[in-house]
Design a protein around this motif. Structure first.
Motif, mmCIF file in Angstrom:
data_model
loop_
_atom_site.group_PDB
_atom_site.id
_atom_site.type_symbol
_atom_site.label_atom_id
_atom_site.label_comp_id
_atom_site.label_asym_id
_atom_site.label_seq_id
_atom_site.Cartn_x
_atom_site.Cartn_y
_atom_site.Cartn_z
ATOM 1 N N ALA A 137 0.828 -1.209 0.000
ATOM 2 C CA ALA A 137 0.000 0.000 0.000
ATOM 3 C C ALA A 137 0.860 1.257 0.000
ATOM 4 C CB ALA A 137 -0.918 -0.004 1.217
ATOM 5 N N LEU A 138 1.905 1.263 0.818
ATOM 6 C CA LEU A 138 2.655 2.505 1.044
ATOM 7 C C LEU A 138 3.708 2.786 -0.013
ATOM 8 C CD1 LEU A 138 3.196 2.397 4.916
ATOM 9 C CD2 LEU A 138 1.422 3.616 3.622
ATOM 10 N N ILE A 139 4.284 1.732 -0.582
ATOM 11 C CA ILE A 139 5.387 1.927 -1.534
ATOM 12 C C ILE A 139 4.837 1.879 -2.954
ATOM 13 C CG2 ILE A 139 7.627 1.106 -2.320
ATOM 14 C CD1 ILE A 139 7.678 2.068 0.595
ATOM 15 N N SER A 140 4.812 3.028 -3.610
ATOM 16 C CA SER A 140 4.161 3.061 -4.926
ATOM 17 C C SER A 140 5.139 3.223 -6.078
ATOM 18 C CB SER A 140 3.134 4.197 -4.961
ATOM 19 O OG SER A 140 3.781 5.430 -4.694
ATOM 20 N N GLY A 141 6.405 3.445 -5.792
ATOM 21 C CA GLY A 141 7.356 3.599 -6.887
ATOM 22 C C GLY A 141 8.793 3.432 -6.435
ATOM 23 N N PRO A 142 9.722 3.480 -7.395
ATOM 24 C CA PRO A 142 11.143 3.217 -7.111
ATOM 25 C C PRO A 142 11.794 4.257 -6.200
ATOM 26 C CG PRO A 142 10.853 3.958 -9.379
ATOM 27 C CD PRO A 142 9.487 3.732 -8.818
ATOM 28 N N ASP A 143 11.172 5.445 -6.074
ATOM 29 C CA ASP A 143 11.777 6.465 -5.212
ATOM 30 C C ASP A 143 11.264 6.408 -3.785
ATOM 31 O OD1 ASP A 143 13.312 7.376 -7.271
ATOM 32 O OD2 ASP A 143 11.828 8.878 -7.921
ATOM 33 N N ASP A 144 10.267 5.569 -3.544
ATOM 34 C CA ASP A 144 9.766 5.413 -2.180
ATOM 35 C C ASP A 144 10.715 4.515 -1.401
ATOM 36 O OD1 ASP A 144 7.656 6.949 -2.957
ATOM 37 O OD2 ASP A 144 6.189 5.320 -3.003
ATOM 38 N N GLU A 297 -7.914 0.007 2.440
ATOM 39 C CA GLU A 297 -7.017 -0.157 1.288
ATOM 40 C C GLU A 297 -6.206 -1.449 1.436
ATOM 41 O OE1 GLU A 297 -7.671 1.936 -1.030
ATOM 42 O OE2 GLU A 297 -8.898 3.196 0.299
ATOM 43 N N LEU A 298 -5.822 -1.766 2.670
ATOM 44 C CA LEU A 298 -5.084 -3.021 2.911
ATOM 45 C C LEU A 298 -5.969 -4.213 2.563
ATOM 46 C CD1 LEU A 298 -3.258 -2.364 6.322
ATOM 47 C CD2 LEU A 298 -2.389 -2.011 4.003
ATOM 48 N N ALA A 299 -7.257 -4.106 2.897
ATOM 49 C CA ALA A 299 -8.188 -5.200 2.600
ATOM 50 C C ALA A 299 -8.308 -5.405 1.092
ATOM 51 C CB ALA A 299 -9.549 -4.926 3.220
ATOM 52 N N LYS A 300 -8.301 -4.311 0.337
ATOM 53 C CA LYS A 300 -8.351 -4.440 -1.123
ATOM 54 C C LYS A 300 -7.160 -5.255 -1.613
ATOM 55 C CE LYS A 300 -10.434 0.060 -2.261
ATOM 56 N NZ LYS A 300 -10.078 1.356 -2.909
ATOM 57 N N ILE A 301 -5.984 -4.920 -1.089
ATOM 58 C CA ILE A 301 -4.772 -5.632 -1.515
ATOM 59 C C ILE A 301 -4.854 -7.092 -1.080
ATOM 60 C CG2 ILE A 301 -2.258 -5.740 -1.289
ATOM 61 C CD1 ILE A 301 -2.302 -2.686 -0.896
ATOM 62 N N LYS A 302 -5.370 -7.317 0.131
ATOM 63 C CA LYS A 302 -5.496 -8.696 0.625
ATOM 64 C C LYS A 302 -6.360 -9.544 -0.307
ATOM 65 C CE LYS A 302 -7.011 -11.559 4.504
ATOM 66 N NZ LYS A 302 -5.861 -12.465 4.695
ATOM 67 N N SER A 303 -7.358 -8.900 -0.918
ATOM 68 C CA SER A 303 -8.228 -9.660 -1.827
ATOM 69 C C SER A 303 -7.443 -10.192 -3.026
ATOM 70 C CB SER A 303 -9.396 -8.782 -2.301
ATOM 71 O OG SER A 303 -8.943 -7.807 -3.217
ATOM 72 N N MET A 304 -6.270 -9.636 -3.283
ATOM 73 C CA MET A 304 -5.427 -10.092 -4.394
ATOM 74 C C MET A 304 -4.325 -11.021 -3.911
ATOM 75 S SD MET A 304 -4.890 -6.332 -6.049
ATOM 76 C CE MET A 304 -6.302 -5.269 -6.411
ATOM 77 N N HIS B 23 0.038 2.660 -3.673
ATOM 78 C CA HIS B 23 0.270 1.851 -4.875
ATOM 79 C C HIS B 23 -1.008 1.729 -5.715
ATOM 80 C CE1 HIS B 23 0.899 -1.903 -7.235
ATOM 81 N NE2 HIS B 23 2.096 -1.346 -7.393
ATOM 82 N N ALA B 24 -0.804 1.636 -7.025
ATOM 83 C CA ALA B 24 -1.932 1.607 -7.975
ATOM 84 C C ALA B 24 -2.928 0.486 -7.674
ATOM 85 C CB ALA B 24 -1.385 1.460 -9.391
ATOM 86 N N ALA B 160 -1.690 -9.605 -10.855
ATOM 87 C CA ALA B 160 -0.783 -8.953 -11.808
ATOM 88 C C ALA B 160 -0.636 -7.468 -11.476
ATOM 89 C CB ALA B 160 -1.296 -9.135 -13.232
ATOM 90 N N ARG B 161 -1.742 -6.841 -11.129
ATOM 91 C CA ARG B 161 -1.699 -5.412 -10.799
ATOM 92 C C ARG B 161 -0.871 -5.182 -9.536
ATOM 93 N NH1 ARG B 161 -4.849 -0.446 -11.452
ATOM 94 N NH2 ARG B 161 -5.745 -1.347 -13.347
ATOM 95 N N LEU B 162 -1.056 -6.069 -8.574
ATOM 96 C CA LEU B 162 -0.316 -5.970 -7.309
ATOM 97 C C LEU B 162 1.192 -6.003 -7.558
ATOM 98 C CD1 LEU B 162 -0.612 -6.106 -4.156
ATOM 99 C CD2 LEU B 162 -0.430 -8.574 -4.407
ATOM 100 N N LEU B 163 1.608 -6.805 -8.542
ATOM 101 C CA LEU B 163 3.044 -6.990 -8.818
ATOM 102 C C LEU B 163 3.512 -6.164 -10.019
ATOM 103 C CD1 LEU B 163 3.241 -10.867 -8.306
ATOM 104 C CD2 LEU B 163 3.933 -9.084 -6.692
#
Lengths: 445, 445
Positions: A137-144, A297-304, B23-24, B160-163
């Motif tokens: 959730a928190l790290i969205s890109g290479p600069d994070d 938002e964490l729950a959304k990611i958990k669903s994946m 993250h997206a 796939a989106r997660l990664l």
């Protein structure tokens, strides 16, 4: 290898995968070193091992599983659930964020002086999944950037590697992480045009070093987080399996939602359940000004990742918590005393075999944690895999090289001893063997 | 929002997270659409819903949980496990790759004509975790590509989106994925300098379209995979909850280890257990020429995601499998018949309410799956969220817009009907309502 291929068709060679083509996470050096440790343990079955950070399972009894689950089912019925409701709760897909959030919330109120809405709790497959969700959730890109102490728990560095997260390691001092060092790292990263997003800490009886963050450092850390607008990821699996009353969690001191608290029931209830949680009451605001909780938002990611956490495991953990009105501390009174004694016995025995004078002469020293599963021994020689092999082979004692826990270089002259899994007799004999090993290596070095 | 902040300190505003900084994956449009579907379902409780792809839980009984787990514990004892061994198996950290791999291997031999060593099986937290592990292992950089059918199961596109995995969607034809289309996509990706690594397929009664891959296409697909040196990720959760005997799995036809087979027990045993698995017998060779199985590499990644799968869940699933000598088909004889009847009843009722002539006139048609939970209805109007709202509000029937399942644009004139979760009476009434809705929309369009 040839015999592998014999059975398959001519096309088979093309179905060979090159490891170099796979993601870097499968080449994680930590996994290779852990593998080496397992091999050594396997090769020397008579060696006493101070390596595994596992809970002592002498207190467990398989029948408890049935009692725990039954208690939770009865609880559902008491709450007014019908036979069909109970059936659905146990068998069907469950809510992604978990079905025992209220019970976990009650436990945090009962034990940790933390009063958060159930909506801010996400039940996870152990704290490991919680780490993955929070990082994603928190790290969205290479600069994070994720800041970690060094040495550091391998679960968080593993999750970071899996997600290609940039790490900045801050070397611990003898008494643990220093806010001065941490702030220096944050400022340096910012100067490099990067965004330090969060700092992962294990404030109580840290794995691997065994250090505990002082009350003063806890306050400084929260202030620092606010000043630099970063989050603190607090992971504290050992505080309730340690003697005495612990310092307040960072979360309980958190006044402006700076802390994402990770919970684990692996040490306090049992590892096999694979139940942990994240408390993420941070507000997330989108372009339209709508707010959600970070937990949503964490729950959304958990669903994946896992869709939801096993209902059987949640039932077992909830049943255990209900039996103690949520007081994990009460559930673990006996275990905490046991682990405390094991740690004290180890320190006492080390001191007996390597008295102050002697260890000074050799250049050996260790810290004296007041709880948790681990302590650090500093040695004058290189505590690497060859040394570990000699230790197992010639002295019949196994330990973990501290260098395994360094995201970058370091820890080559330190050893992690884990005391949680051994009986008093093993500790006595094991420390004697360890002292002989240290004597021999120190002389020869 | 103001009242949110009222309780917190002046510094609080800085602790607001901007969703755009996360993250997206938390902004996955699929999740938003699913949310919309949930809201509609919640807003119109009396509507009959053809949306949820859940197993029917009328066959479940909470007491089975205890029987299943007990049977597995007894099995361990029969295998010679001591009381302590059983205790450790249930309570302690377990092997990352799983403790019921042999039992799953036996089940594959009993039902699927697939004979793989237990070492090539990794037990996962549902097939969802298996997808994540396989994608993480195979996709190592931005030029690696995962091929998927379109429409496609949201679990794989979510992982796939997660990664941050690059997807190439290949539009399905009426009868499913075409190897010609797939090969065209592979060649195009290669021409763009990318590396198609794998193709994800649901060969049996696909979710969402309901199509089944013909025997001929299965053979072509395997040949194509060898020719272009890609792997096939086979996911088939519905084959054993469908009437009749299914076509052979791709894995059972796989002669040179082209297929990674994903298994799920969510439909065949129960979803709450969250137990699935991957069969990954591919050979991985490193620079030094040492080979491992892809399964070994997946287990490494799993150690960074969930550490291991709940021992309670593995015990419950193993207990159910042992009760039927591993024959998932036998366990599901009754369920398969039930689901088959539900599907037939839906098709029959649709045909009664929208006879051939009538639906031709309207420009409405549907496919006729022989099993699984889903079918596709093509309509002359835009089957979008506003249409779904009208359907729920004015006609009392809910369904899933097929466009939800398109990784890119598409599916705007198709609807997914799920028949697994409804009673015969609900199906009858529901299809009548659905027919009225379709009539009304088709005229107005």
């Amino acid at each position: 290898m040839p015999e592998f291929l014999a059975g398959t068709s001519p096309a088979a060679p093309t179905s060979l995968l090159r490891k170099a083509d796979l993601h870097a996470s499968v080449s994680d050096p930590v996994l290779d070193t852990m593998n080496f440790l397992n091999e050594v343990t396997h090769r020397y079955p008579d060696a006493i091992s101070f390596a595994p950070g596992r809970p002592y399972d002498g207190f467990f009894d398989s029948e408890q599983i049935f009692t725990h689950i039954r208690r939770y089912l009865d609880h559902l019925v008491e709450q007014g659930a019908s036979v069909e409701d109970v059936r659905t709760a146990m068998y069907q897909y469950g809510p992604t964020a978990g079905q025992i959030r209220e019970i976990i919330g009650d436990s945090l109120r009962a034990d940790e002086n933390t009063d958060v809405p159930a909506e801010s709790v996400v039940v996870t497959v152990g704290a490991q999944e919680a780490m993955l969700l929070v990082l994603r959730a928190l790290i969205s890109g290479p600069d994070d950037v994720l800041l970690v102490a060094s040495p550091c728990y391998v679960g968080i560095t593993g999750a970071a590697r899996l997600l290609d997260v940039r790490l900045r390691a801050v070397e611990e001092r003898e008494d643990g992480l220093s806010c001065t060092d941490l702030e220096k790292a944050i400022v340096e990263e910012q100067a490099l045009g990067r965004r330090p997003k969060a700092c992962y800490v294990v404030p109580d009886h840290s794995n691997p070093s065994g250090t505990t963050m002082s009350a003063r450092t806890r306050a400084e850390l929260l202030e620092l987080a606010t000043r630099h607008d970063i989050l603190i990821i607090e992971d504290s699996p050992y505080r309730r399996v340690s003697p005495g009353s612990p310092l307040p969690t960072l979360k309980s001191l958190d006044r402006d939602r700076r802390v994402v608290h990770l919970g684990s029931f692996s040490k306090t209830i049992f590892p096999g359940a694979r139940v942990g949680f994240a408390v993420a009451d941070q507000l997330v605001v989108d372009e339209a000004g709508r707010t959600t909780l970070l937990a949503d938002e964490l729950a959304k990611i958990k669903s994946m990742v896992t869709v939801n956490t096993s209902s059987l495991s949640q039932a077992a953990v909830a049943g255990a918590l209900l039996a103690a009105e949520g007081r994990v501390s009460q559930l673990n009174a006996r275990a905490a005393a046991y682990y405390g004694d094991a740690l004290k016995a180890t320190l006492r025995s080390l001191d007996a075999h390597l008295p102050a004078r002697r260890r000074e002469a050799l250049g050996v020293r260790w810290n004296e944690p007041t709880g948790g599963f681990f302590l650090t021994v500093h040695v004058p020689f290189r505590a690497d895999n060859p040394a570990l092999t000699r230790s197992a082979q010639e002295f019949g004692v196994i330990w973990t090289p501290m260098s395994y826990f360094y995201p970058e270089e370091g820890g080559h002259h330190a050893i992690r001893l884990s005391t949680s899994y051994l009986t008093p007799m093993e500790i006595d004999e094991g420390t004697a063997r360890f002292a002989h090993f240290v004597e021999s290596e120190s002389k020869s070095s």
